[in-house]
Design a protein around this motif. Structure first.
Motif, mmCIF file in Angstrom:
data_model
loop_
_atom_site.group_PDB
_atom_site.id
_atom_site.type_symbol
_atom_site.label_atom_id
_atom_site.label_comp_id
_atom_site.label_asym_id
_atom_site.label_seq_id
_atom_site.Cartn_x
_atom_site.Cartn_y
_atom_site.Cartn_z
ATOM 1 N N ASN A 1 37.788 -32.621 54.874
ATOM 2 C CA ASN A 1 37.533 -33.613 55.920
ATOM 3 C C ASN A 1 36.172 -33.390 56.604
ATOM 4 N N PHE B 1 54.262 -45.243 72.143
ATOM 5 C CA PHE B 1 52.814 -45.095 71.985
ATOM 6 C C PHE B 1 52.107 -44.956 73.334
ATOM 7 N N ALA C 1 52.562 -41.567 74.824
ATOM 8 C CA ALA C 1 51.816 -40.527 74.101
ATOM 9 C C ALA C 1 50.343 -40.553 74.491
ATOM 10 N N VAL C 2 49.780 -41.740 74.604
ATOM 11 C CA VAL C 2 48.375 -41.848 75.009
ATOM 12 C C VAL C 2 48.215 -41.371 76.456
ATOM 13 N N LEU D 1 38.417 -34.535 74.928
ATOM 14 C CA LEU D 1 39.380 -33.904 74.025
ATOM 15 C C LEU D 1 39.554 -34.845 72.847
ATOM 16 N N CYS D 2 39.321 -34.335 71.642
ATOM 17 C CA CYS D 2 39.443 -35.177 70.448
ATOM 18 C C CYS D 2 40.527 -34.649 69.517
ATOM 19 N N PHE D 3 41.286 -35.574 68.976
ATOM 20 C CA PHE D 3 42.329 -35.235 68.014
ATOM 21 C C PHE D 3 41.917 -35.768 66.649
ATOM 22 N N MET E 1 41.209 -40.321 54.083
ATOM 23 C CA MET E 1 40.542 -40.443 55.385
ATOM 24 C C MET E 1 41.452 -39.968 56.512
ATOM 25 N N GLY E 2 40.921 -39.076 57.331
ATOM 26 C CA GLY E 2 41.677 -38.657 58.502
ATOM 27 C C GLY E 2 41.677 -39.744 59.561
ATOM 28 N N ARG E 3 42.362 -39.457 60.638
ATOM 29 C CA ARG E 3 42.373 -40.375 61.781
ATOM 30 C C ARG E 3 41.912 -39.599 62.996
ATOM 31 N N ARG E 4 41.146 -40.239 63.862
ATOM 32 C CA ARG E 4 40.633 -39.584 65.064
ATOM 33 C C ARG E 4 40.970 -40.381 66.313
ATOM 34 N N LEU E 5 41.266 -39.671 67.373
ATOM 35 C CA LEU E 5 41.468 -40.282 68.692
ATOM 36 C C LEU E 5 40.805 -39.346 69.695
ATOM 37 N N CYS E 6 39.865 -39.887 70.485
ATOM 38 C CA CYS E 6 39.168 -39.063 71.466
ATOM 39 C C CYS E 6 39.432 -39.567 72.876
ATOM 40 N N PHE E 7 39.645 -38.607 73.767
ATOM 41 C CA PHE E 7 39.845 -38.914 75.182
ATOM 42 C C PHE E 7 38.632 -38.415 75.954
ATOM 43 N N ALA F 1 43.393 -36.004 62.782
ATOM 44 C CA ALA F 1 44.456 -35.773 61.794
ATOM 45 C C ALA F 1 43.805 -35.505 60.448
ATOM 46 N N PHE G 1 41.441 -45.070 67.783
ATOM 47 C CA PHE G 1 42.662 -45.391 67.034
ATOM 48 C C PHE G 1 43.523 -46.370 67.818
#
Lengths: 255, 255
Positions: free
Chosen positions: A33, B206, B209-210, A5-7, B1-7, A9, B233
């Motif tokens: 983006n 934080f 949330a993670v 799962l990727c977020f 630039m966006g920000r990305r966080l992947c699980f 922004a 991130f």
């Protein structure tokens, strides 16, 4: 096979003004983006820009505080007009002490100040104003979902999220105020584990979990990006909106 | 630039037994999933496998319930031995009604049954056993972080997570019981927005949330994958462990 799962922004969402349509802004930001919506995308939108687009501003100089609002303002040290607004958005005051006013919002959320926001709300005309929650966040999510479907052809999920304090833990996390096109609450009551025992965890707040994860990259204040696209994983469960996440006050297990 | 966080949930973590080291299992699963840890990775591990590796089992046939445990068992309809275990892990009982026993865990968490788990805990020797929370989840996270650093050369973040109910919302979400190498709580008190107003949201959980986002792909029961790697991130904020997330009971704002 693992699960992902990727977020993401989205940079470049402009300041939102009353009457602005969010879907075109999101579509433009996606293109800028180099991103796009897919069949498993969930668009997480900060409550603040939904409220702004819906014009949910209140002008403080139009508000005449009631006696009850003045009393609570004296106790909490808050602006009596803000307290009056808070009361007008709430069914019940749960706690009022210096610096703190916790209420049950008319939609059932237990939160500080009924979610009314004074920070980072520009006021071009020189009047002080506050920003209330959307009238019906599930309906806001459904409308944005439909607008995105018309614009992109994708029937994505949508979450309207906001940050909440918690009674026994420090720091805020985001939760879902409204949603459309996703199972906000996943109910597995009656399922068993592989040893035949009934699962102890039977209801999962999927929309809240996605809102919380999205908030990590959403950020806040000057660095905030109010739209986050989650993609890669959509649970197989019946769609429910965020009304399913509000616990009726008479079933509250904690007090 | 966006920000990305992947699980990414890792397939192939085997059943964990007392004394098993988690780091080699995680390193093997990463390789099998074609993945690797990076400088901004956070390894989120389900409490259950940390407790199993630390041998935090209790055998029910060794437990003699106290009079207080028996009384609470009668009220809640729960096994008196489980109630006794719950009391031994708790400082205070907050609520006991049929089907519900909410306590303040010795580490400050407010939760059902002190986090003691009977589901999905294999019992090879034919005795009934329960699984308690780790003795010190921050220390568990720090030890796993060090083991992963030795194995991979990467000083990643680690979170030990568990699912919690919430007083006013349906469904569980995951929170962080312990962490290492990350800012579990980000404190922005005193910061201002771009209009010079003090931010209303000043502390962000934080780690919670993670943990919440990771739980979306972690799943539960037969489909559960107890290790999730978050990457992309890492906020710039001082490291704090999860003790910072527990609100001292005398500052609880909600009751």
């Amino acid at each position: 096979m693992g699960r992902r799962l990727c977020f993401e922004a989205l940079a470049g969402i402009p300041e939102v003004r009353p009457g602005d349509a969010l879907a075109p802004m999101i579509v433009a930001a996606l293109a800028a983006n180099g991103s796009a919506l897919g069949h498993d995308s969930i668009v997480v939108v900060a409550q603040k820009i939904v409220s702004k687009s819906e014009g949910r501003f209140a002008w403080l100089d139009e508000i005449v505080p009631s006696a009850k609002a003045q009393e609570l303002a004296d106790i909490t040290g808050k602006d009596a007009r803000l307290v009056e607004l808070t009361l007008s958005e709430s069914n019940r005051v749960l706690r009022a002490v210096p610096g703190v006013l916790i209420v049950r919002h008319r939609l059932g959320y237990v939160m500080a100040n009924a979610g009314i926001d004074m920070s980072n709300v520009p006021d071009e005309v020189g009047r002080e104003r506050a920003l209330l929650l959307p009238l019906d966040p599930d309906a806001s999510a459904a409308a944005l979902r439909e607008a995105l479907r018309l614009a992109t052809g994708q029937a994505v999920g949508v979450i309207v999220s906001d940050s909440f304090g918690r009674p026994w833990r420090n720091g805020v996390v985001n939760v879902a105020l409204g949603s459309a096109g996703i199972p906000a609450l996943i109910d597995r009551r009656g399922d068993t584990d592989r040893h035949g025992r009934t699962l102890q965890i039977t209801q999962t707040a999927f929309a809240d979990a996605v809102a919380a994860g999205a908030a990590v990259v959403m950020g806040e204040g000057d660095e905030g990006m109010p739209v986050v696209v989650a993609s890669g994983f959509m649970p197989a469960a019946p769609e429910t909106d965020c009304r399913a996440l509000v616990r009726p006050i008479d079933t509250d297990l904690f007090q």
